[in-house]
Design an enzyme around this catalytic site. Sequence first.
Site, mmCIF file in Angstrom:
data_model
loop_
_atom_site.group_PDB
_atom_site.id
_atom_site.type_symbol
_atom_site.label_atom_id
_atom_site.label_comp_id
_atom_site.label_asym_id
_atom_site.label_seq_id
_atom_site.Cartn_x
_atom_site.Cartn_y
_atom_site.Cartn_z
ATOM 1 N N HIS A 183 10.244 37.620 2.934
ATOM 2 C CA HIS A 183 11.327 37.502 2.268
ATOM 3 C C HIS A 183 12.786 37.506 3.609
ATOM 4 O O HIS A 183 13.028 38.153 4.176
ATOM 5 C CB HIS A 183 11.431 38.134 1.510
ATOM 6 C CG HIS A 183 13.028 38.455 0.722
ATOM 7 N ND1 HIS A 183 12.936 36.890 -0.656
ATOM 8 C CD2 HIS A 183 13.677 38.956 0.223
ATOM 9 C CE1 HIS A 183 13.959 36.938 -0.604
ATOM 10 N NE2 HIS A 183 14.867 38.713 0.803
ATOM 11 N N GLU A 202 2.629 -1.488 -4.246
ATOM 12 C CA GLU A 202 0.671 -1.135 -4.643
ATOM 13 C C GLU A 202 0.062 -1.048 -5.608
ATOM 14 O O GLU A 202 0.367 -2.082 -7.120
ATOM 15 C CB GLU A 202 1.025 0.549 -4.602
ATOM 16 C CG GLU A 202 0.159 1.608 -5.104
ATOM 17 C CD GLU A 202 -1.346 1.240 -4.112
ATOM 18 O OE1 GLU A 202 -2.291 1.266 -4.618
ATOM 19 O OE2 GLU A 202 -0.846 1.757 -3.273
ATOM 20 N N ALA A 209 -7.544 13.258 10.840
ATOM 21 C CA ALA A 209 -8.036 13.766 12.390
ATOM 22 C C ALA A 209 -8.899 15.039 12.542
ATOM 23 O O ALA A 209 -9.188 15.355 12.645
ATOM 24 C CB ALA A 209 -6.664 13.862 12.737
ATOM 25 N N SER A 238 -0.954 -1.663 4.289
ATOM 26 C CA SER A 238 -1.027 -0.244 5.108
ATOM 27 C C SER A 238 -1.663 -0.148 3.274
ATOM 28 O O SER A 238 -2.239 0.241 2.679
ATOM 29 C CB SER A 238 -0.500 0.858 4.642
ATOM 30 O OG SER A 238 0.146 1.023 3.368
ATOM 31 N N ASP A 271 -13.865 9.231 11.322
ATOM 32 C CA ASP A 271 -13.781 7.966 10.610
ATOM 33 C C ASP A 271 -14.505 6.799 9.893
ATOM 34 O O ASP A 271 -15.252 5.747 9.205
ATOM 35 C CB ASP A 271 -12.670 7.637 10.676
ATOM 36 C CG ASP A 271 -11.167 7.644 11.107
ATOM 37 O OD1 ASP A 271 -11.328 9.346 10.124
ATOM 38 O OD2 ASP A 271 -9.758 7.482 11.030
ATOM 39 N N ARG A 281 -8.883 1.433 6.089
ATOM 40 C CA ARG A 281 -9.046 1.321 7.077
ATOM 41 C C ARG A 281 -10.778 1.413 7.018
ATOM 42 O O ARG A 281 -11.581 1.432 5.961
ATOM 43 C CB ARG A 281 -8.903 2.804 8.553
ATOM 44 C CG ARG A 281 -7.452 2.760 7.937
ATOM 45 C CD ARG A 281 -6.952 3.747 9.023
ATOM 46 N NE ARG A 281 -7.524 3.893 10.581
ATOM 47 C CZ ARG A 281 -6.939 3.197 10.968
ATOM 48 N NH1 ARG A 281 -5.400 3.206 11.015
ATOM 49 N NH2 ARG A 281 -7.491 3.182 12.458
ATOM 50 N N GLY A 288 1.093 -1.273 0.245
ATOM 51 C CA GLY A 288 -0.052 -0.185 0.105
ATOM 52 C C GLY A 288 0.425 1.598 -0.097
ATOM 53 O O GLY A 288 2.044 1.355 0.718
#
Length: 475
Positions: A454, A213, A330, A279, A322, A282, A190
């Site tokens: 700057h 992947e 988050a 990974s 989630d 989720r 992943g």
Amino acid sequence: MAKQFDVVVIGAGPGGYIAAIRAAQLGMTVACIDAWTAADGKPAPGGTCTNVGCIPSKALLQSSEHYEQANHHFADHGIEIKGVSLKLDTLIGRKDTVVKQNNDGILYLFKKNKVTFFHGKGSFVAHVDGGWNIKVEGKTEEDLIAKHVVIATGSSPRELPGLPFDETQVLSNDGALRIPAVPKKLGVIGAGVIGLELGSVWRRLGAEVTVLEAMPDFLAVADQQVAKEAHKALTKQGLAIHTGVKITDVKAGAKSVTVNYTDAAGAEQKLAVDKLIVSIGRVPNVEGLGADVVGLKRDERGFIAVDDDCKTSLPNVWAVGDVVRGPMLAHKAEEEGVAVAERIAGQHGHVNFGTIPSVIYTSPEIAWVGKNEQQLKTEGREYKAGSFPFMANGRARALGDTTGFVKVLADAKTDEVLGVHIIGPMASELISEAVTIMEFRGAAEDIARICHAHPTLSEAMKEAALAVDKRTLNF
């Protein structure tokens, strides 16, 4: 006798503890329930983010970056160090200290804002007079009655079918944060945020890292130009990244893991590693919540179904973070938590999904907000693009990190900023200027006309905005 509250929040991650605190600030009686437990058996509020996600991973990324700098880059500054050695237990211990400080900070904020905290697992029992009966199962059992309930139970790492996490050889983000010795060879399945960040940590500390992947394109969610630059930079650092792979079999032994897969060309390949990080996404935490008992609706992917205001199918029951639709971030959960608390109080909570930034804390950092070029082309929207490389930025040269660029996308007619994409030093901090401009529906010209100090990296943002109209000041 059951304890009465205006609001009960189930879960003390970023969405939950923020919702609880905001509701208390608005004058409501509030309880927050969380089952997360530290190694010493004490409460560890903060959810995945604080305990095994955002906070510990950034602590390790910072430590590993220092190690990398000491080994390979301090000499460029005339600082010679001989015999650099790694004390991994100290490094991991520092990470644990940072986590505990955040846990304790949340408990302090609960106390300060008069939020009643219950350490245990919360679940629905029934709809009763006065609201919802919520059971807390911990060292002692509690019965709570809440007029409003906010579900903020978060998510858990998705396992490969038939390959459960043992957190010894096959690791989730949790196990990947506490490997006891630097593995010689590390595999990562992943190439998303978690895979790339944790792969980067252990690569810097000395592991040979291979990333597999399934998607044919690297970082398909990012702007294609940014993704190509990221692939080039990470590959140059030593990450071996293979896209378009199909995992056919994984065998975990006592001391190694073997991954059989077919590559993008269809050829069979075998990867043998000491540890394997998986990974691949989720899944929402809904088990044990009592959702079925009270008829709480979920969507086809298992997330709790909510409307635009985060209301569930049940009266006075809300859900954030989630466990509902949208990006698993988050800060998205925090915004929803604040908005829900304000809506319960009769106010108008605000969450603009179009201006939620995404960040990958690799080196170089990657950050974006709004639409990328692929999306704008698919929509058929006319746009202008301007970019500016950090190679031409004085502060970046002084830092010794000139990788990457800033890219601004604006509407071809109105000049409204539609998206900003950054790869390079401090991208995670620079993206906030773009979020602010977009939240107020500002134009590329607005960025160009703002005075930037700057020398700063933010001047690259100004130059990219100028480049939208083919102009430059070239600091």
